[in-house]
Design an enzyme around this catalytic site. Structure first.
Site, PDB file in Angstrom:
ATOM      1  N   ASP A 144      -4.238  -0.574  10.212  1.00  0.00           N
ATOM      2  CA  ASP A 144      -5.358   0.307  10.575  1.00  0.00           C
ATOM      3  C   ASP A 144      -6.575   0.080   9.681  1.00  0.00           C
ATOM      4  O   ASP A 144      -6.592  -0.829   8.843  1.00  0.00           O
ATOM      5  CB  ASP A 144      -4.914   1.770  10.527  1.00  0.00           C
ATOM      6  CG  ASP A 144      -4.409   2.135   9.137  1.00  0.00           C
ATOM      7  OD1 ASP A 144      -4.598   1.317   8.203  1.00  0.00           O
ATOM      8  OD2 ASP A 144      -3.820   3.217   8.973  1.00  0.00           O
TER       9      ASP A 144
ATOM     10  N   ASP B  26      -1.156  -1.417   6.099  1.00  0.00           N
ATOM     11  CA  ASP B  26      -1.130  -1.057   7.518  1.00  0.00           C
ATOM     12  C   ASP B  26      -2.160  -1.830   8.322  1.00  0.00           C
ATOM     13  O   ASP B  26      -3.123  -2.365   7.782  1.00  0.00           O
ATOM     14  CB  ASP B  26      -1.393   0.440   7.680  1.00  0.00           C
ATOM     15  CG  ASP B  26      -0.110   1.228   7.470  1.00  0.00           C
ATOM     16  OD1 ASP B  26       0.957   0.696   7.819  1.00  0.00           O
ATOM     17  OD2 ASP B  26      -0.199   2.352   6.938  1.00  0.00           O
TER      18      ASP B  26
ATOM     19  N   ASP C  17      -7.848   1.838   7.187  1.00  0.00           N
ATOM     20  CA  ASP C  17      -7.604   2.003   5.754  1.00  0.00           C
ATOM     21  C   ASP C  17      -6.915   0.779   5.174  1.00  0.00           C
ATOM     22  O   ASP C  17      -7.288   0.270   4.113  1.00  0.00           O
ATOM     23  CB  ASP C  17      -6.699   3.216   5.516  1.00  0.00           C
ATOM     24  CG  ASP C  17      -7.516   4.490   5.387  1.00  0.00           C
ATOM     25  OD1 ASP C  17      -8.767   4.386   5.451  1.00  0.00           O
ATOM     26  OD2 ASP C  17      -6.900   5.561   5.236  1.00  0.00           O
TER      27      ASP C  17
ATOM     28  N   GLU D 188       0.840  -1.189   0.000  1.00  0.00           N
ATOM     29  CA  GLU D 188       0.000   0.000   0.000  1.00  0.00           C
ATOM     30  C   GLU D 188       0.883   1.250   0.000  1.00  0.00           C
ATOM     31  O   GLU D 188       1.725   1.430   0.872  1.00  0.00           O
ATOM     32  CB  GLU D 188      -0.871  -0.024   1.267  1.00  0.00           C
ATOM     33  CG  GLU D 188      -1.568   1.279   1.555  1.00  0.00           C
ATOM     34  CD  GLU D 188      -2.121   1.334   2.995  1.00  0.00           C
ATOM     35  OE1 GLU D 188      -1.881   0.389   3.780  1.00  0.00           O
ATOM     36  OE2 GLU D 188      -2.794   2.316   3.303  1.00  0.00           O
TER      37      GLU D 188
END
Ligand code: 0RA
Length: 674
Positions: free
Chosen positions: A542, A540, A544, A467
């Site tokens: 998280d 990640d 997103d 990403e």
């Protein structure tokens, strides 16, 4: 799996004296049971064969085989339901590791078995391979057996340390038990009246309790509630009106579940469509009987773009590889809808026929066939081979689907219009795909931003899909250039769950992915050509990152499914915390790991690693990329139906079901933290 033939059954000595058809008194049962030693030896040899090669009978001695034992008992009860004699099947996971299956069927017959006298029928069912319900002959209504591979309850007995059977028949309760893989412990006897319900009618049916043998099931004898639930739900859909209840006495805080669908296959279709937007609110349905075979089909359309919504079953077993029933349905569907579209002038003379996939776009259908001797073929023995089924399904679909279309002009119109749009989309996608293929061939084969690895051997090559460009840069520095390739992906990729195929081929991120993998896409996908055998998603930890992972997984599942099925797709797990330990750093992958570390090093202080972007190359290498140090999560598909459902919910139109799903599965990391 080929059906192993029972040796014990065919070689058992015929009894000299003519045994009465049935003996109902307790005394006579006790009397005959005591003298069955000769037969008993035959019988045990049969069961011994099962213990020697359990895999031949239940597929494996791993978790699948273990659960097979439950299916085997439950299938017998389902047979009773199919013969019209059973409406409730209760399964209880006992606190001590056993399983109890209670049905309200006719009860296994307790009279002396004509062929195996002096054994009673119940003893034969529990100790002779293949005895199942077959010996009942025609009048028993057992023409069609739902038995998984039809091996019978005796196999469960052979593979258990203990089995207890209670039979309520004609107001009397009977009991017997076995130990150590089928040795009679207490032979069949009457133990008193059957319990009565409030209105005074005596209970009827069979209870089987068994405790799987841990020396056979070396990987463990713990049943998975979820596996049982999923199968019972499917069985409840396939047998309208039949109720399944599951109780789990092993823990206090689990709720009992029950499944019962009076609408049967119609309810199944509605269920599969529930996370999707339906094209219209009608579910089509028809049945047809042939020579010893029957077919039932339910279908509808949603507004989505997937054309893999057809699910098929033979005798209650999911036929994920398809087979004759699916073949018959698909070809008759295509023919019938085209004839209808032409007759209504929706397709003009000059127009091309609609392709099968155009018509199947957004379709959800369940095909359920029942037949006497199903032939299961294919790699996973989940493809139905009986040719006669194809003609039955073809005939049924040609006639009854045509009727349905005539009777539902509004729905038929919406469906044909959708198929025509799908046809246009397909042609556009074909052109777009040709462009992709051309650019792939014209030297510009690999996408510019791919940092490829040196090795050309897919077995040792890994592709990291990273990403963001900056993390991509770090990953390039951290990799082993011989075996690790890096493809940075910018922002969020297209949600293929909500896009027509032609848009998929115009999306630059997706084109890079297709080019990097080099194995095509969709129907053209060829696993053999995959340039890497490990595709590792690196995003990640998280929200997103989780979204991007899900988008990528949706893409792989919908457009490159063999890659997922082969187990080539992985999720990297960058750690969440680090702690300075003297001069070196310790990485801790999640909260439990941090807590455990803190317990051992009470003074330790932790830094939360926010994102990939904050790690330098050596950190990323040590935590996430070095095969010696990293942890990867392999992505697996459970059942296609389940995965389909999950992706539709997570990525589809219906916000309400997505919310509900996330709330209900908040603690299930498999779905959310992937
Ligand atoms: C043989 C014959 C009949 C029923 C069964 C077996 C039977 C087996 C099991 C195993 C679990 N539950 C079961 N329920 C029934 C036919 C019975 C008749 O003809 O009365």
């Amino acid at each position: 799996m080929t059906s192993p033939e029972s040796e014990a059954g065919s070689d058992a000595p015929e009894s000299e004296q003519n045994a009465p058809e049935s003996i109902e008194s307790a005394e006579s049962i006790a009397a005959v049971s005591e003298e069955y030693s000769a037969e008993n030896i035959q019988v045990l040899e049969g069961l011994e064969a099962v213990r020697k090669r359990p895999g031949m009978y239940i597929g494996s001695t791993g978790p699948l085989g273990l659960h097979h034992l439950v299916w085997e008992v439950v299938d017998n009860a389902v047979d009773e339901a199919m013969a019209g004699h059973c409406s409730l099947i209760e399964v209880r996971l006992l606190a001590d590791g056993g399983v109890e299956v209670i049905d309200d069927g006719r009860g296994i017959p307790v009279g002396v078995h004509p062929k195996f006298a002096p054994l009673t029928a119940a003893e034969v069912v529990l100790t002779v391979l293949h005895a199942g319900g077959k010996f009942g002959g025609d009048e028993s209504g057992y023409k069609v057996s739902g038995g998984l591979h039809g091996v019978g309850v005796s196999v469960v007995n052979a593979l258990s340390t203990r089995v207890e059977v209670e039979i309520d028949r004609e107001g009397r309760r009977h009991y017997m038990s076995f130990k150590d893989g089928g040795s009679p412990d207490e032979t069949l006897r009457e133990v008193g009246p059957s319990p009565t319900s409030d209105d005074g009618t005596p209970h009827r049916g069979t209870t089987v309790r068994f405790w799987p043998d841990p020396t056979i099931f070396k990987e463990g004898v713990v049943f998975t509630r979820k596996t049982l639930m999923e199968r019972f739900q499917t069985m409840a859909f396939l047998n309208a009106g039949l109720e399944f209840r599951l109780y789990d006495d092993r823990a206090d805080d689990v709720e009992d579940v029950s499944f019962r669908y009076d609408g049967g296959l119609r309810d199944f279709v509605r269920h599969l469509n529930s996370a999707k937007e339906e094209l219209f609110d009608v579910i089509g349905h028809f049945t047809e009987r042939g020579d010893g075979e029957e077919v039932e089909i339910a279908f509808s359309w949603n507004t989505g773009f997937q054309s893999d919504g057809i699910h098929s079953f033979a005798n209650g077993i999911s036929t994920t590889e398809g087979g004759m029933h699916e073949e018959g349905f698909r070809s008759a569907l295509t023919g019938t809808v085209n004839r209808y579209a032409r007759s209504r002038n929706k397709l003009k003379e000059k127009d091309d026929n609609l392709a099968g996939e155009d018509i199947r776009e957004g379709m959800t259908a369940i095909i359920s066939v029942r037949l006497g001797e199903p032939q299961f073929e294919g790699q996973t023995k989940s493809k139905l081979g009986n040719v006669s089924v194809r003609s039955l399904v073809t005939k049924a679909t040609n006639e009854k689907l045509a009727e349905w279309l005539e009777e539902h002009p509004k729905e038929a119109g919406l469906m044909v219009d959708k198929a025509i749009q799908a046809q246009r989309g397909r042609i556009a996608a074909m052109k777009a795909r040709q462009t992709v293929r051309k650019s792939a061939l014209s030297g510009a084969g690999l996408p510019g931003k791919l940092a490829d690895c040196q090795s050309k051997n897919p077995h040792e090559s890994e592709l990291f899909i990273v990403e963001g460009n900056s993390a991509g840069g770090t990953a390039k520095d951290a990799r082993d250039p011989y075996s690790q390739a890096i493809l940075p992906i910018r922002g969020k990729i297209l949600n293929v769950e909500r896009a027509r195929p032609d848009r998929i081929f115009k999306n630059t991120e997706i084109i890079s992915l297709i080019q990097a993998l080099g194995a095509g896409i969709g129907e053209d996908f060829d696993l053999e050509k995959a340039r890497y055998h490990k595709i590792i998603l690196l995003a990640d930890a998280d929200v997103d990152g989780s979204h991007i992972r899900t988008l990528l997984l949706t893409f792989f599942f919908r457009q490159m499914r063999p890659l997922v099925e082969a187990g080539f797709v992985y999720v990297a797990q960058p750690p969440l915390y680090s702690s300075q330990a003297g001069r070196s750093k310790v990485y801790l992958k999640d909260d439990p790991a941090r807590d455990a570390y803190k317990a051992e090093n009470p003074k330790a202080e932790f830094a939360r690693l926010k994102g990939l972007g904050e790690m330098d190359a050596s950190e990323l290498q040590d935590t996430t990329m070095d095969p010696e140090l990293r942890t990867l999560l392999q992505v697996t598909v459970e059942t296609a139906v389940k995965a389909d459902e999950i992706f539709a919910i997570l990525m589809g139109e219906d916000v309400e079901s997505r919310k509900a799903f996330i709330q209900n599965n908040a603690d299930d990391v498999r779905f959310l933290d992937i």
